[in-house]
Design a protein around this motif. Sequence first.
Motif, mmCIF file in Angstrom:
data_model
loop_
_atom_site.group_PDB
_atom_site.id
_atom_site.type_symbol
_atom_site.label_atom_id
_atom_site.label_comp_id
_atom_site.label_asym_id
_atom_site.label_seq_id
_atom_site.Cartn_x
_atom_site.Cartn_y
_atom_site.Cartn_z
ATOM 1 N N LYS A 79 45.258 32.283 42.076
ATOM 2 C CA LYS A 79 45.142 33.110 43.276
ATOM 3 C C LYS A 79 44.177 32.494 44.290
ATOM 4 C CE LYS A 79 43.667 37.634 44.945
ATOM 5 N NZ LYS A 79 43.267 39.005 44.610
ATOM 6 N N TYR A 80 43.062 31.935 43.800
ATOM 7 C CA TYR A 80 42.034 31.402 44.695
ATOM 8 C C TYR A 80 42.128 29.882 44.907
ATOM 9 C CZ TYR A 80 39.811 35.960 44.669
ATOM 10 O OH TYR A 80 39.552 37.303 44.834
ATOM 11 N N GLY A 81 43.151 29.265 44.331
ATOM 12 C CA GLY A 81 43.309 27.826 44.515
ATOM 13 C C GLY A 81 42.271 27.001 43.780
ATOM 14 N N VAL A 82 41.781 27.521 42.664
ATOM 15 C CA VAL A 82 40.803 26.819 41.831
ATOM 16 C C VAL A 82 41.555 26.176 40.663
ATOM 17 C CG1 VAL A 82 38.768 27.101 40.346
ATOM 18 C CG2 VAL A 82 38.978 28.460 42.440
ATOM 19 N N GLN A 83 41.352 24.882 40.468
ATOM 20 C CA GLN A 83 42.065 24.193 39.389
ATOM 21 C C GLN A 83 41.531 24.625 38.025
ATOM 22 O OE1 GLN A 83 44.781 22.141 39.297
ATOM 23 N NE2 GLN A 83 44.544 22.322 37.075
ATOM 24 N N HIS A 84 42.434 25.035 37.166
ATOM 25 C CA HIS A 84 42.097 25.421 35.792
ATOM 26 C C HIS A 84 41.987 24.139 34.967
ATOM 27 C CE1 HIS A 84 43.293 28.218 32.175
ATOM 28 N NE2 HIS A 84 42.300 27.427 31.875
ATOM 29 N N GLU A 85 40.811 23.930 34.377
ATOM 30 C CA GLU A 85 40.582 22.749 33.541
ATOM 31 C C GLU A 85 40.193 23.201 32.146
ATOM 32 O OE1 GLU A 85 38.777 18.839 34.974
ATOM 33 O OE2 GLU A 85 37.069 19.861 34.051
ATOM 34 N N SER A 86 40.862 22.669 31.153
ATOM 35 C CA SER A 86 40.624 23.074 29.771
ATOM 36 C C SER A 86 39.604 22.184 29.091
ATOM 37 C CB SER A 86 41.945 22.990 28.992
ATOM 38 O OG SER A 86 41.702 22.946 27.597
ATOM 39 N N TRP A 87 38.565 22.808 28.548
ATOM 40 C CA TRP A 87 37.759 22.079 27.572
ATOM 41 C C TRP A 87 38.199 22.591 26.200
ATOM 42 C CZ3 TRP A 87 34.777 24.658 24.078
ATOM 43 C CH2 TRP A 87 34.211 25.891 24.424
ATOM 44 N N GLY A 88 38.146 21.719 25.213
ATOM 45 C CA GLY A 88 38.561 22.103 23.861
ATOM 46 C C GLY A 88 40.043 22.371 23.730
ATOM 47 N N PRO A 89 40.923 21.532 24.316
ATOM 48 C CA PRO A 89 42.361 21.821 24.251
ATOM 49 C C PRO A 89 42.938 21.759 22.841
ATOM 50 C CG PRO A 89 41.999 19.627 25.153
ATOM 51 C CD PRO A 89 40.658 20.286 25.047
ATOM 52 N N PHE A 90 42.172 21.208 21.888
ATOM 53 C CA PHE A 90 42.616 21.182 20.495
ATOM 54 C C PHE A 90 41.910 22.247 19.651
ATOM 55 C CE2 PHE A 90 43.449 16.473 21.337
ATOM 56 C CZ PHE A 90 44.797 16.684 21.616
ATOM 57 N N ALA A 91 41.262 23.212 20.298
ATOM 58 C CA ALA A 91 40.606 24.326 19.604
ATOM 59 C C ALA A 91 39.605 23.831 18.563
ATOM 60 C CB ALA A 91 41.643 25.246 18.945
ATOM 61 N N GLU A 92 39.060 22.635 18.806
ATOM 62 C CA GLU A 92 38.114 22.007 17.883
ATOM 63 C C GLU A 92 38.659 21.960 16.455
ATOM 64 O OE1 GLU A 92 34.060 23.234 18.430
ATOM 65 O OE2 GLU A 92 34.086 22.516 20.498
ATOM 66 N N GLY A 93 39.995 21.798 16.359
ATOM 67 C CA GLY A 93 40.643 21.657 15.057
ATOM 68 C C GLY A 93 40.897 22.957 14.325
ATOM 69 N N ASN A 94 40.530 24.094 14.922
ATOM 70 C CA ASN A 94 40.724 25.388 14.263
ATOM 71 C C ASN A 94 42.207 25.734 14.113
ATOM 72 O OD1 ASN A 94 37.967 25.834 14.038
ATOM 73 N ND2 ASN A 94 37.830 26.858 16.011
ATOM 74 N N HIS A 95 42.483 26.625 13.190
ATOM 75 C CA HIS A 95 43.839 27.126 12.928
ATOM 76 C C HIS A 95 44.801 26.011 12.522
ATOM 77 C CE1 HIS A 95 43.043 31.226 14.353
ATOM 78 N NE2 HIS A 95 42.284 30.657 15.267
ATOM 79 N N GLY A 96 44.270 24.922 12.013
ATOM 80 C CA GLY A 96 45.146 23.826 11.594
ATOM 81 C C GLY A 96 46.031 23.335 12.721
ATOM 82 N N ILE A 97 45.465 23.243 13.920
ATOM 83 C CA ILE A 97 46.261 22.930 15.112
ATOM 84 C C ILE A 97 47.053 21.627 14.981
ATOM 85 C CG2 ILE A 97 44.360 21.783 16.331
ATOM 86 C CD1 ILE A 97 45.496 23.073 18.945
ATOM 87 N N PHE A 98 46.514 20.650 14.276
ATOM 88 C CA PHE A 98 47.179 19.346 14.189
ATOM 89 C C PHE A 98 48.369 19.338 13.234
ATOM 90 C CE2 PHE A 98 42.730 18.335 15.394
ATOM 91 C CZ PHE A 98 43.004 17.902 16.682
ATOM 92 N N THR A 99 48.473 20.389 12.427
ATOM 93 C CA THR A 99 49.623 20.509 11.514
ATOM 94 C C THR A 99 50.257 21.890 11.611
ATOM 95 O OG1 THR A 99 48.116 21.163 9.722
ATOM 96 C CG2 THR A 99 48.710 18.812 9.867
ATOM 97 N N HIS A 100 49.931 22.630 12.659
ATOM 98 C CA HIS A 100 50.429 24.005 12.780
ATOM 99 C C HIS A 100 51.961 24.008 12.760
ATOM 100 C CE1 HIS A 100 51.173 28.029 14.322
ATOM 101 N NE2 HIS A 100 49.917 28.302 13.991
#
Length: 198
Positions: A95-116
């Motif tokens: 809405k405000y034209g602010v770029q959304h930037e993700s830190w931690g896009p891999f959830a720091e390995g939580n929830h078995g993200i690499f083999t989910h």
Amino acid sequence: VLAHMTKIGMYASPEDWQKVNRFLLQKRICGQLLYMLDAGQLQALVRKLRAIGVCNCYPHVLADICETVAVKPAVNQVETHVFQQQAKAHEIMQKYGVQHESWGPFAEGNHGIFTHPVLTTIGQKYGKSAAQVALRWNVQRGVTVIPKSVHKERMEQNINIWDFTLSGEDMAEIAKLDIGRSEIVDHSDPKFVQMLRQ
């Protein structure tokens, strides 16, 4: 040079500021410093910078900043991944034209993200890893990602996400993974705030 508020400090020398062209403000002081822009206290600095950004600003804080200050932040860096999707924050940033930037896009390995299983199954359709699917999902939503790795092979994989597009069905399946909260950090926890001040 990107200056992070917790790294350079509020009272850096004029010489330090000469080296900075992008400035990222932490949530705990972003309002306090950005609101001074209207009074002209940072206008000279703003002219020298490529961008001023904020991080970890909740939607109501970001909306207040954008409705108040003379120079809106260019980016808001927040924890964003398939398990913490930040839909409301994303909507406000758009809405405000602010770029959304993700830190931690891999959830720091939580929830078995690499083999989910959901991410792995989707990845098999495109010959991609679960990690590549997780990154592509964010990028496809218009979110900038900052994946961290010290391994050359993983860095190459992280970049190799531009030759496929997730289907609407894939995006909907990934949307179901959202738990709606962080399991990495609680910004409302007084102990976390105290730790930042040390």
